[in-house]
Design a protein around this motif. Structure first.
Motif, PDB file in Angstrom:
ATOM      1  N   LEU A   1       0.853  -1.187   0.000  1.00 48.78           N
ATOM      2  CA  LEU A   1       0.000   0.000   0.000  1.00 48.78           C
ATOM      3  C   LEU A   1       0.887   1.235   0.000  1.00 48.78           C
ATOM      4  N   LEU A   2       0.745   2.074  -1.022  1.00 50.40           N
ATOM      5  CA  LEU A   2       1.478   3.327  -1.075  1.00 50.40           C
ATOM      6  C   LEU A   2       0.657   4.411  -0.385  1.00 50.40           C
ATOM      7  N   VAL A   3       1.300   5.170   0.476  1.00 56.85           N
ATOM      8  CA  VAL A   3       0.617   6.173   1.288  1.00 56.85           C
ATOM      9  C   VAL A   3       1.110   7.561   0.903  1.00 56.85           C
ATOM     10  N   ARG A   4       0.168   8.434   0.560  1.00 57.30           N
ATOM     11  CA  ARG A   4       0.494   9.815   0.205  1.00 57.30           C
ATOM     12  C   ARG A   4      -0.224  10.777   1.146  1.00 57.30           C
ATOM     13  N   ASP A   5       0.365  11.963   1.323  1.00 51.33           N
ATOM     14  CA  ASP A   5      -0.267  12.946   2.199  1.00 51.33           C
ATOM     15  C   ASP A   5      -1.336  13.725   1.430  1.00 51.33           C
ATOM     16  N   ASP A   6      -1.911  14.730   2.067  1.00 55.73           N
ATOM     17  CA  ASP A   6      -3.012  15.472   1.463  1.00 55.73           C
ATOM     18  C   ASP A   6      -2.584  16.273   0.241  1.00 55.73           C
ATOM     19  N   ASN A   7      -1.280  16.491   0.098  1.00 53.42           N
ATOM     20  CA  ASN A   7      -0.755  17.220  -1.061  1.00 53.42           C
ATOM     21  C   ASN A   7      -0.264  16.284  -2.154  1.00 53.42           C
ATOM     22  N   GLY A   8      -0.480  14.995  -1.968  1.00 52.44           N
ATOM     23  CA  GLY A   8      -0.064  14.022  -2.977  1.00 52.44           C
ATOM     24  C   GLY A   8       1.387  13.594  -2.866  1.00 52.44           C
ATOM     25  N   MET A   9       2.069  14.014  -1.805  1.00 53.03           N
ATOM     26  CA  MET A   9       3.469  13.644  -1.637  1.00 53.03           C
ATOM     27  C   MET A   9       3.561  12.238  -1.025  1.00 53.03           C
ATOM     28  N   LEU A  10       4.418  11.418  -1.602  1.00 50.47           N
ATOM     29  CA  LEU A  10       4.592  10.050  -1.135  1.00 50.47           C
ATOM     30  C   LEU A  10       5.232  10.037   0.249  1.00 50.47           C
ATOM     31  N   GLN A  11       4.597   9.318   1.182  1.00 52.35           N
ATOM     32  CA  GLN A  11       5.082   9.269   2.555  1.00 52.35           C
ATOM     33  C   GLN A  11       5.630   7.903   2.958  1.00 52.35           C
ATOM     34  N   ALA A  12       5.095   6.825   2.396  1.00 50.33           N
ATOM     35  CA  ALA A  12       5.541   5.495   2.818  1.00 50.33           C
ATOM     36  C   ALA A  12       4.900   4.421   1.954  1.00 50.33           C
ATOM     37  N   SER A  13       5.465   3.216   2.052  1.00 50.11           N
ATOM     38  CA  SER A  13       4.795   2.014   1.555  1.00 50.11           C
ATOM     39  C   SER A  13       4.693   1.039   2.713  1.00 50.11           C
ATOM     40  N   LEU A  14       3.551   0.363   2.784  1.00 49.82           N
ATOM     41  CA  LEU A  14       3.338  -0.682   3.787  1.00 49.82           C
ATOM     42  C   LEU A  14       3.215  -1.998   3.049  1.00 49.82           C
ATOM     43  N   GLU A  15       3.916  -3.007   3.538  1.00 51.22           N
ATOM     44  CA  GLU A  15       3.992  -4.296   2.841  1.00 51.22           C
ATOM     45  C   GLU A  15       3.724  -5.429   3.833  1.00 51.22           C
ATOM     46  N   THR A  16       2.795  -6.317   3.476  1.00 51.69           N
ATOM     47  CA  THR A  16       2.464  -7.412   4.381  1.00 51.69           C
ATOM     48  C   THR A  16       1.973  -8.619   3.599  1.00 51.69           C
ATOM     49  N   ASP A  17       2.186  -9.804   4.181  1.00 54.05           N
ATOM     50  CA  ASP A  17       1.648 -11.032   3.596  1.00 54.05           C
ATOM     51  C   ASP A  17       0.530 -11.601   4.476  1.00 54.05           C
ATOM     52  N   ASP A  18      -0.007 -10.777   5.378  1.00 56.99           N
ATOM     53  CA  ASP A  18      -1.086 -11.219   6.257  1.00 56.99           C
ATOM     54  C   ASP A  18      -2.294 -11.654   5.433  1.00 56.99           C
ATOM     55  N   GLY A  19      -2.875 -12.801   5.780  1.00 55.79           N
ATOM     56  CA  GLY A  19      -3.966 -13.362   5.009  1.00 55.79           C
ATOM     57  C   GLY A  19      -5.208 -12.494   4.977  1.00 55.79           C
ATOM     58  N   GLN A  20      -5.563 -11.888   6.112  1.00 56.36           N
ATOM     59  CA  GLN A  20      -6.764 -11.056   6.150  1.00 56.36           C
ATOM     60  C   GLN A  20      -6.590  -9.780   5.337  1.00 56.36           C
TER      61      GLN A  20
END
Length: 264
Positions: free
Chosen positions: A219-238
């Motif tokens: 999941l790529l996460v951007r702030d309210d101005n569209g600036m990239l803040q982080a990526s979250l990566e997981t293999d969790d089944g749910q």
């Protein structure tokens, strides 16, 4: 102070207390077992076990020390609280930008997520991490409000040249800049023409950017101005089930991007 808070504070002041209570939760343990598991001294263990016995959290049996029904209840509760706080600490820096209104899973499922943030030397590190996942995957599914040049090239390589499959749903605003650039338009046309790839256009806004690569969700996460803040990566089944259902919903409602729409 509330008595319940006093008991929580009693446990929280000592990691050994929590470790001992968790150790005896599922089966009896001898003091030697507990010492090996916790590293606590025998005098310390003696005080802990006596404190627990006074609260009726543990009883001594022929096989060692075992948790009572209420002891197991407390152990489960303090473990849940610890997991919740650890998850909150992990997400604290990015939670304000997470699309939590669409996340139907328990946020604790992100407890072990890998978070990649930009740095001065690697300002595009989150995107680079996602493209690495795409490069290694046999099947890629995307729902996104953005489609940058690097991701397009990696996806084209994986599908047109390496035989992987790609199913992408994008907002019109993500596709339009790509289609207007002569070089990128050709790459996009190659991708659309491939038998093992399909791109669809969603009506309206797409409020998030999710990539499912085989069994991993990014999941790529951007702030309210569209600036990239982080990526979250997981293999969790749910989390994976949530992402796959979300992709299916967007996929069903979107229209296919036709090759003729990308003519010179």
């Amino acid at each position: 102070m509330d008595r319940a808070l006093e008991e929580i504070e009693f446990l929280a002041r000592s990691a050994n207390r929590i470790e001992v209570l968790n150790a005896v939760r599922d089966q009896p343990r001898t003091r030697r077992d507990l010492q090996e598991r916790t590293g606590a001294s025998q005098p310390t263990l003696g005080r802990i076990l006596q404190d627990f016995a006074d609260r009726n959290w543990v009883v001594r049996t022929a096989d060692g020390y075992a948790a009572t029904a209420t002891g197991r209840l407390v152990a489960e509760g303090i473990t849940d609280l610890r997991d919740i706080v650890e998850t909150e600490l992990e997400l604290r820096g990015v939670v304000r930008w997470l699309p939590t209104e669409t996340m139907t899973f328990d946020l604790r499922r992100l407890h072990s997520a890998t978070i990649t943030v930009p740095s001065q030397t690697r300002p595009s590190a989150p995107v680079q991490r996602v493209t690495e996942l795409v490069r290694q995957a046999d099947r890629v599914r995307v729902v996104s409000h953005a489609f940058n040049e690097r991701t397009l090239e990696v996806v084209r390589e994986r599908t047109v040249e390496a035989g992987g499959t790609f199913e992408g749903v994008f907002s019109a605003s993500a596709i339009e800049p790509v289609a207007e650039d002569a070089v990128l338009r050709k790459r996009l046309r190659d991708l659309v023409a491939a038998e093992n790839a399909e791109i669809r256009i969603a009506d309206g806004d797409v409020p998030l950017a999710i990539t499912v690569t085989d069994g991993v969700v990014a999941l790529l996460v951007r702030d309210d101005n569209g600036m990239l803040q982080a990526s979250l990566e997981t293999d969790d089944g749910q989390v994976r089930s949530w992402a796959e259902d979300l992709h299916e919903r967007y996929w069903t409602e979107a229209r296919p991007l036709e090759e003729r729409e990308l003519a010179e």
